[in-house]
Motif scaffolding. Structure first.
Motif, PDB file in Angstrom:
ATOM      1  N   VAL A  78       1.114  -0.909   0.000  1.00  0.00           N
ATOM      2  CA  VAL A  78      -0.078  -0.627  -0.107  1.00  0.00           C
ATOM      3  C   VAL A  78       0.760   1.687   0.200  1.00  0.00           C
ATOM      4  O   VAL A  78       2.162   1.247  -0.869  1.00  0.00           O
ATOM      5  N   THR A  79       1.125   2.601   1.061  1.00  0.00           N
ATOM      6  CA  THR A  79       1.909   3.118   0.966  1.00  0.00           C
ATOM      7  C   THR A  79       1.882   3.609   2.030  1.00  0.00           C
ATOM      8  O   THR A  79       3.285   4.519   2.986  1.00  0.00           O
ATOM      9  N   TRP A  80       2.355   2.657   2.229  1.00  0.00           N
ATOM     10  CA  TRP A  80       4.345   1.813   3.699  1.00  0.00           C
ATOM     11  C   TRP A  80       4.991   2.388   2.882  1.00  0.00           C
ATOM     12  O   TRP A  80       5.820   2.288   1.409  1.00  0.00           O
ATOM     13  N   ASN A  81       6.225   3.060   3.891  1.00  0.00           N
ATOM     14  CA  ASN A  81       7.414   2.961   3.071  1.00  0.00           C
ATOM     15  C   ASN A  81       7.844   1.579   4.106  1.00  0.00           C
ATOM     16  O   ASN A  81       7.878   1.877   5.908  1.00  0.00           O
ATOM     17  N   LEU A  82       9.087   0.472   4.106  1.00  0.00           N
ATOM     18  CA  LEU A  82       9.350  -0.491   4.302  1.00  0.00           C
ATOM     19  C   LEU A  82      10.971   0.382   4.419  1.00  0.00           C
ATOM     20  O   LEU A  82      11.593   0.600   4.135  1.00  0.00           O
ATOM     21  N   TYR A  83      11.366  -0.330   5.600  1.00  0.00           N
ATOM     22  CA  TYR A  83      13.143  -0.568   6.424  1.00  0.00           C
ATOM     23  C   TYR A  83      13.035  -2.131   6.851  1.00  0.00           C
ATOM     24  O   TYR A  83      12.270  -3.144   7.757  1.00  0.00           O
ATOM     25  N   HIS A  84      14.986  -1.803   6.672  1.00  0.00           N
ATOM     26  CA  HIS A  84      14.660  -3.463   7.365  1.00  0.00           C
ATOM     27  C   HIS A  84      15.287  -3.099   8.470  1.00  0.00           C
ATOM     28  O   HIS A  84      15.560  -2.639   8.886  1.00  0.00           O
ATOM     29  N   PRO A  85      15.440  -3.989   9.650  1.00  0.00           N
ATOM     30  CA  PRO A  85      15.477  -3.693  10.678  1.00  0.00           C
ATOM     31  C   PRO A  85      16.468  -3.522  11.598  1.00  0.00           C
ATOM     32  O   PRO A  85      16.862  -2.380  12.557  1.00  0.00           O
ATOM     33  N   ASP A  86      17.735  -3.369  10.407  1.00  0.00           N
ATOM     34  CA  ASP A  86      18.747  -2.075  10.515  1.00  0.00           C
ATOM     35  C   ASP A  86      18.148  -0.678  10.240  1.00  0.00           C
ATOM     36  O   ASP A  86      19.075   0.112  10.621  1.00  0.00           O
ATOM     37  N   GLY A  87      17.072  -1.053   9.710  1.00  0.00           N
ATOM     38  CA  GLY A  87      17.023   0.263   9.723  1.00  0.00           C
ATOM     39  C   GLY A  87      17.954   1.300   7.824  1.00  0.00           C
ATOM     40  O   GLY A  87      16.972   2.489   8.241  1.00  0.00           O
ATOM     41  N   ARG A  88      17.916  -0.386   7.277  1.00  0.00           N
ATOM     42  CA  ARG A  88      17.922   0.271   5.543  1.00  0.00           C
ATOM     43  C   ARG A  88      17.305   0.164   5.267  1.00  0.00           C
ATOM     44  O   ARG A  88      16.830  -0.418   5.270  1.00  0.00           O
ATOM     45  N   PRO A  89      16.678   1.048   4.452  1.00  0.00           N
ATOM     46  CA  PRO A  89      14.835   1.048   3.509  1.00  0.00           C
ATOM     47  C   PRO A  89      15.504  -0.136   2.078  1.00  0.00           C
ATOM     48  O   PRO A  89      15.943  -0.827   2.624  1.00  0.00           O
TER      49      PRO A  89
END
Length: 858
Positions: A78-89
């Motif tokens: 949907v409209t999410w911005n996603l990030y890895h657990p270490d904070g990387r996009p």
């Protein structure tokens, strides 16, 4: 649910044909049942077609995403911005759902962070799986998202708690260690390593018993802990790496798991310095008690000497009292004959005739200790005649008379001239303590006063005899001799007053300050963590010191006016004299006409002495318990009248003469007044009472106040300084006694919220430093040279400086306290107050000055 949201059939729209889940077909009989089950689940669930476009989602998915997606249009993220657990996009095409569709495999529990449209971030686990038709082709996917944000927060808090616990353990200022069930050290912090001087490798893994100085102590500790007992402030001794031993208090208990002893938890507090203090306290208790007894003896001796008219008897009193105080076997007094440059033996105790004959005259350049004391103008101590290298010949002679130790002290007059030597002798080697030597100096001063008095009386009698022999033939010479006679009479009185003043000064400057600092140290030392018997001992010594302070204060009050009394104010001085007569049962009424009465200092002292003598005459001879003192200004004279309604006496036609016993009485007073160009008029008759009028010329030039103001104005014209101290309260200490200043400074500097920025040794310096350093609080002593604390306080407050002043003095008189408060001090404390009271007062005054109630917590 609307039609779009309910469509889970993929591209074909047919549930049975588009989803190749035979097991689902067996479980769910229709699409509605499947949809209801998904909607009822609390986890976020959504379905997509093979391109990732949403075909169905439940209510939990809406709440999870913070957005209601559009079916057939919005894709997995949907409209999410996603990030890895270490904070990387995380790009959308690499998210777990995209990878499941691309790779055609299920992904279990991959973690990611989603940022919702409102900016909130959610940590989640994804469980995506591809959906296949009956031919095995991927027609879509299903994903379940589990919100693990709270779980992650809990994990983060747990890690934080572990770090804080480790930080607490490692960086605690108190020693910490764990001991296992086998008695070996499992863990230790840096504070304990620093205490004992070991490295971590040298300490951990070794048996704790190796570091205890007393094996039975550590055995008892471990036995108690294994029995489930808790230890609180268990006293022990630990051995340091350098071989020294530290006294500690151990508080400990055991950590158990399912009834199994895992390890101990021990807190180690270093009390080595306190232990030394406790031992020192016990050692000093007897010394303090002895010092009080010595001061009582000195006070009693001084009272006897004040009434002793015979000089030889007075010297005997001093020698006997000194010998008793120092446990000496013998004593001697020698007077220095300046004209012949010899020491003459005038009195002894304990020696036979052979000794007095042999040492009747001594060469100041000779080999004896008394000659060395005269030459060096300092005390000389020969501790052991058998081991000296400086007085070998004298030591041999002294030993022949049964003396093995000698102390010789020079005797000085009021103006620093040397009169002779006072010596004491012991049959055994002797080493007096420093406080005993200081007491010896006071006794030597008493002996010097008697010798000075003897010389003055001898000169007085010599002058008087000469005048009697030549009165007829040399009238002019007679007048000159009369002047000398009056001068000697005045000097005799000044010597007596000087003795009083010097004794009062010694009591205040030495014993009083030592006792006050000692009591503050004791008050600061006592705390609830100490064993009861130590606290009890401190309490007893504190009470003993309080009694000594009170007794010393009474002695000072009898010998010298309080600092609140204006030394230049005649009325105040006469009132002080009158107050002291109350202890003799005499009620003195004072009447003053209110006119200024400026007198020179010598005039004022002589006048006060004369009033004291007249009031003593009332006590001893008048037979009444009341007297009046009237003060009047008569143009260029001050008239003071002392009258009573007692027995009276017959004056006759002659003026008063010396008594048969050698006393001078009214004669002495008349001679003294005439020498000061003053006069005495006596009216009395038997049964009619007595009235004595003293007439003293006023001071023709009274410009002291003008000079003081001029000097002070010069000293106070300076740039005001400022010291940045954060939230600490800046303190200036003003006291003329270095020992008291340093003691107060050290104690105050130990307080976290207080700091000493400057020290002043007199009132004038206190004013100057106030302008220079801008303190918050001034601790102001009252008795100081150049300008006393009352004058300095008045000057500082009068200049409207932003500072709070705490008056501090050895005196407890109400008029002293009131004078300080009237000058502008915020509060008045005595030097016998507990140290916590002083610190609390400094904090309170600093808070009031800054208008900040948070200062005390800073």
């Amino acid at each position: 649910m609307d039609k779009e949201r309910s469509n889970i059939s993929g591209n074909s729209g047919n549930f049975d044909n588009s989803i190749n889940f035979p097991h689902l077909k067996r479980i769910f009989t229709n699409e509605q049942e499947f949809r209801d089950i998904i909607d009822a689940l609390p986890a976020a669930i959504y379905l997509t077609d093979s391109e990732g476009r949403l075909t169905h989602y439940n209510r939990a998915a809406i709440e999870f995403s913070g957005h209601q997606p559009e079916l057939g249009t919005d894709r997995w993220c949907v409209t999410w911005n996603l990030y890895h657990p270490d904070g990387r996009p995380m790009p959308h095409d690499t998210c777990p759902m995209a990878m499941a569709l691309k790779e055609g495999r299920s992904i279990r529990g991959n973690e990611a962070i989603a940022e919702r449209p409102d900016g909130e971030r959610i940590w989640f686990r994804a469980y995506p799986s591809p959906l296949r038709n009956e031919d095995g082709d991927i027609v879509g996917g299903i994903n379940m998202l589990i919100d693990i944000s709270e779980e992650k927060k809990a994990e983060k808090q747990l890690r934080q708690n572990e770090r804080e616990l480790d930080d607490f353990f490692e960086n605690a200022t108190i020693g910490l260690h764990w001991v296992g069930a086998d008695g070996r050290i499992k863990r230790v912090n840096q504070a304990e390593l620093d205490l004992l001087g070991y490295t971590r490798d040298e300490y951990i893994g070794r048996e704790i018993a190796e570091f205890h100085a007393d094996k039975e102590v550590i055995d008892d500790i471990l036995q108690r802990l294994k029995a489930g007992e808790e230890l609180h402030d268990y006293e022990a001794r630990l051995r340091c790496k350098d071989g020294s031993v530290r006294h500690v208090l151990i508080s400990s208990n055991a950590y158990w798991v399912d009834g199994e002893f895992i390890h101990t938890r021990c807190f180690t507090r270093d009390i080595t310095e306190k232990k030394k203090a406790w031992n020192s306290l016990r050692e000093n208790k007897e010394r303090l008690s002895t010092k009080v007894t010595d001061m009582n003896r000195l006070y009693a001796l001084n009272n006897r000497l004040l009434t002793q008219k015979d000089v030889e008897a007075a010297l005997q009193e001093v020698m006997k009292a000194s010998a008793a105080l120092f446990n000496a076997d013998k004593a001697s007094v020698q007077i220095y004959d300046e004209r012949e440059n010899v020491l003459r033996l005038v009195d002894t105790i304990g020696f036979d005739r052979d000794f007095t004959d042999r040492f009747r005259i001594i060469d100041p350049d000779g080999i004896s200790t008394c000659a060395a004391a005269l030459t060096s103008r300092d005390r000389v101590l020969l501790e052991d005649c058998s081991s000296t290298s400086d007085f070998t010949d004298f030591a041999r002679i002294a030993t022949s008379y049964g003396m093995n130790s000698v102390l010789s002290t020079p005797l000085f007059g009021g103006e620093g001239q040397i009169f002779g030597v006072f010596s004491m002798y012991w049959s055994q080697p002797h080493h007096p303590a420093e406080d005993k030597l200081q007491m010896m100096d006071l006794y030597a001063q008493q002996a010097a006063r008697q010798i000075e008095r003897k010389q003055a009386e001898e000169q007085l009698h010599t002058m008087n005899d000469t005048l009697e022999e030549r009165v007829q033939e040399r009238t002019e010479a007679l007048l000159a001799y009369q002047d000398q006679l009056r001068s000697l009479a005045a000097r005799l009185s000044e010597t007596e007053e000087m003795g009083r003043q010097q004794l009062a000064t010694e009591l205040h400057d030495n014993l009083g300050q030592i006792l006050a600092i000692g009591k503050m140290e004791l008050d600061l030392m006592a705390n609830d963590e100490m064993p009861d018997h130590i606290l009890s001992g401190i309490g007893r010594v504190t009470e003993l010191m309080s009694d000594a302070i009170r007794h010393t204060r009474e002695l000072m009050s009898d010998l010298k006016p309080a600092p609140s009394i204006d030394k230049d104010d005649l009325v105040s001085n006469i009132e002080w004299v009158a107050q002291k007569m109350a202890k003799y049962g005499l009620d003195v009424s004072i009447k003053d006409d209110g006119q200024p009465k400026p007198l020179e200092e010598s005039m004022r002292i002589a006048l006060c002495q004369s009033v004291r003598e007249l009031l003593f005459n009332v006590v001893k001879h008048a037979g009444v318990d009341k007297a009046d003192v009237i003060l009047s200004r008569l143009d260029k004279q001050v008239q003071v009248t002392v009258k009573d309604e007692g027995k009276g006496f017959s004056i006759g036609d002659k003026k008063a003469e010396p008594t048969k016993k050698g006393g001078f009485g009214l004669f002495n007073m008349q001679e003294r007044m005439e020498w000061l160009k003053s006069s005495v008029k006596i009216n009395s008759s038997p049964g009619e009472g007595t009235e004595v009028n003293l007439f003293i010329p006023v001071d023709p030039v009274d410009n002291k106040e003008h000079e003081n103001e001029s000097d002070l104005s010069k000293s106070t014209v300076m740039t005001t300084g400022h010291i940045s101290t954060g939230t600490k309260i800046k303190v200036l200490i003003a006291d003329d006694h270095k020992m008291m200043r340093k003691g107060l400074s050290r104690l105050i500097e130990e307080q976290d919220d207080l700091m000493v920025i400057a020290e002043a040794s007199n009132g004038r310096e206190a004013v100057e430093l106030t302008y220079e350093y801008s303190p918050d609080v001034i601790i102001m002593d009252i008795n100081m040279p150049e300008m006393n604390g009352i004058e300095a306080t008045s000057r500082i407050i009068g200049d409207a400086l932003p500072v709070r002043i705490i008056g501090l003095s050895f005196h407890e008189e109400e008029d002293v306290a009131q004078a300080m408060l009237d000058a502008g001090a915020s509060i008045y404390l005595t030097k016998s107050e507990v140290f916590e009271t002083l610190c609390a007062t400094v904090r309170s005054e600093g808070m009031m000055l800054n208008g900040n109630s948070d200062m005390l917590s800073a």
